[in-house]
Design an enzyme around this catalytic site. Structure first.
Site, PDB file in Angstrom:
ATOM      1  N   CYS A  59     123.722 -15.475  49.804  1.00 35.30           N
ATOM      2  CA  CYS A  59     124.238 -14.229  50.376  1.00 35.30           C
ATOM      3  C   CYS A  59     124.331 -14.319  51.899  1.00 35.30           C
ATOM      4  O   CYS A  59     123.323 -14.515  52.589  1.00 35.30           O
ATOM      5  CB  CYS A  59     123.328 -13.070  49.958  1.00 35.30           C
ATOM      6  SG  CYS A  59     123.590 -11.543  50.869  1.00 35.30           S
ATOM      7  N   CYS A  62     122.329 -11.658  53.758  1.00 43.24           N
ATOM      8  CA  CYS A  62     120.894 -11.988  53.741  1.00 43.24           C
ATOM      9  C   CYS A  62     120.556 -12.974  54.851  1.00 43.24           C
ATOM     10  O   CYS A  62     119.517 -12.856  55.517  1.00 43.24           O
ATOM     11  CB  CYS A  62     120.502 -12.573  52.392  1.00 43.24           C
ATOM     12  SG  CYS A  62     120.841 -11.504  50.967  1.00 43.24           S
TER      13      CYS A  62
END
Length: 431
Positions: A59, A62
């Site tokens: 991600c 993230c």
């Protein structure tokens, strides 16, 4: 021998309580903890306050959040009541992801004494620190000077409403401060000057002032200070008088059971829209049983279109929304003219009170939105790719036949097969 027996009994007793004997492995050292399934439960039990980042290694959001958490961790660890930051690879530990209903990455949850609360605050390190200080602050702060009041408001920031009781005893609001600690700042001012009274626009005491710094709004309550009336005022003022509709405010609205008076306008930044918003504030101050909100088509067209509000519609228009799948228009008050809008708002509310309503349902999500919500955008791309390959293979195997698109049954079969074989992987979540 007896000491060994006592130690063994202690270990068994801790195990029954769900507190493993290895809890001493956790330290408040200012570093971000990397949790896994084997130590997750013990971590959230061991620390009074722990912010957990549920992330996925692939991600991008993230990856951008990670250094912000690294920067905030030592500051939060140094508080009088430390807040520990931890992270869990939710893409790997899917049982925990399902248990805590993780539907996107990254998702942050604050565990307070083991109880999870969704974190909707900022994600930049300095702002994140300021936001989380709220949860470890005193239930009611005592302010004994003008400078203490100013400092309190400055430290509180803009993400929560701020309640200041001028001339109130802290016992009057202490129960509400404990009950709503997750939603607002609470304080009482013991000593203050007339300058403060002018600044916060109240002319007698006791008075309870609520501030919404991010919206530059405030409301004042002069009593009565019995629990019933005080509680109503506090609950009805978690939100500003008029709420701009955004993703963040919709999250706040989910805990409010009041009907929403929603005004749809072309551009909320236009001068005429700002004048309308002032009129809505006046109406909201006299109708606390309703939430007043607004949205500009230019600012959030998809949301406005849910209620048939587009630039082709006669705007501004007002509707009554239940916060879910239904809304109502008031017969005879479908839209507002430019002239005397204050009277038109009053007629709209009067029609609502009298029940002159035409009920409607919001527009449902598009097919792609529905698919995305079920299995994630990555899986959609895979499905599209496989269907395209299937079409290509069929066309190559039938050179003498024209190219044909697969039937609905074939597409449904491909989608259901992929949905069954795919791992649990929620879609990415915007920062």
């Amino acid at each position: 021998m007896r000491l060994l027996t006592i130690l063994c009994s202690l270990v068994l007793w801790l195990g029954k309580l769900g507190i493993p004997a290895t809890a001493h492995q956790f330290k408040v050292d200012g570093k971000v903890l990397e949790l896994e399934e084997s130590n997750f439960d013990s971590a959230i039990s061991f620390f009074d306050y722990i912010l957990v980042d549920f992330y996925a290694p692939w991600c991008g959001h993230c990856k951008r959040l990670s250094p912000q958490l690294d920067e905030a961790a030592p500051v939060l660890a140094g508080l009088k009541e430390p807040v520990v930051i931890a992270k869990l690879n939710a893409d790997k530990f899917t049982r925990l992801a399902r248990k805590y209903e993780i539907d996107g990455y990254p998702t942050l949850k604050l565990f307070m004494h083991g109880v999870p609360v969704d974190y909707y605050g900022p994600r930049k390190a300095d702002l994140l620190v300021r936001y989380l200080k709220k949860f470890v602050a005193p239930d009611v702060s005592i302010l004994s000077s003008d400078s203490a009041i100013n400092d309190f408001v400055e430290v509180a920031g803009t993400y929560f409403p701020i309640y200041i009781g001028f001339g109130l005893n802290e016992t009057v609001i202490s129960n509400f401060a404990v009950k709503y600690k997750k939603k607002a700042w609470f304080s009482v001012a013991k000593d203050f000057s007339e300058d403060v009274m002018v600044l916060y626009d109240f002319d007698k005491v006791p008075a309870l002032v609520v501030l919404h710094p991010s919206y530059n709004q405030q409301s004042i309550f002069y009593g009565p200070f019995e629990d019933e009336f005080l509680g109503d005022f506090i609950e009805q003022n978690f939100l500003p008088l008029v709420v701009p509709m955004k993703h963040e405010t919709l999250k706040l609205l989910k805990d409010d059971n009041r009907k929403i008076v929603l005004t749809i306008m072309e551009d909320e930044n236009e001068e005429k829209s700002q004048k309308l918003i002032k009129l809505l504030k006046a109406a909201a101050s006299a109708n606390h049983d309703l939430v007043f909100g607004y949205v500009g088509v230019k600012q959030w067209e998809e949301f406005a279109d849910t209620f048939d509000g587009t630039e082709k519609t006669n705007l501004p228009k007002m509707i009554i929304w239940n916060g879910d799948e239904e809304y109502s228009s008031v017969i005879g008050s479908e839209s507002l003219d430019d002239e005397n809008q204050g009277s038109q708002i009053s007629r709209f509310l009067e029609g609502y009170r009298e029940g002159r309503l035409e009920k409607k349902r919001i527009k449902g999500p598009s097919f792609m939105d529905f698919i995305n919500s079920l299995i994630g955008i990555r899986t959609v791309y895979i499905i599209v790719f496989l269907v395209a390959m299937l079409i290509l293979i069929r066309s190559l195997g039938k050179d003498d036949e024209p190219l044909q698109v697969g039937t609905r049954d074939e597409v449904d079969h491909a989608e259901s097969s992929m949905a069954e074989s795919s791992d649990y992987r929620p879609g990415e979540k915007e920062d």
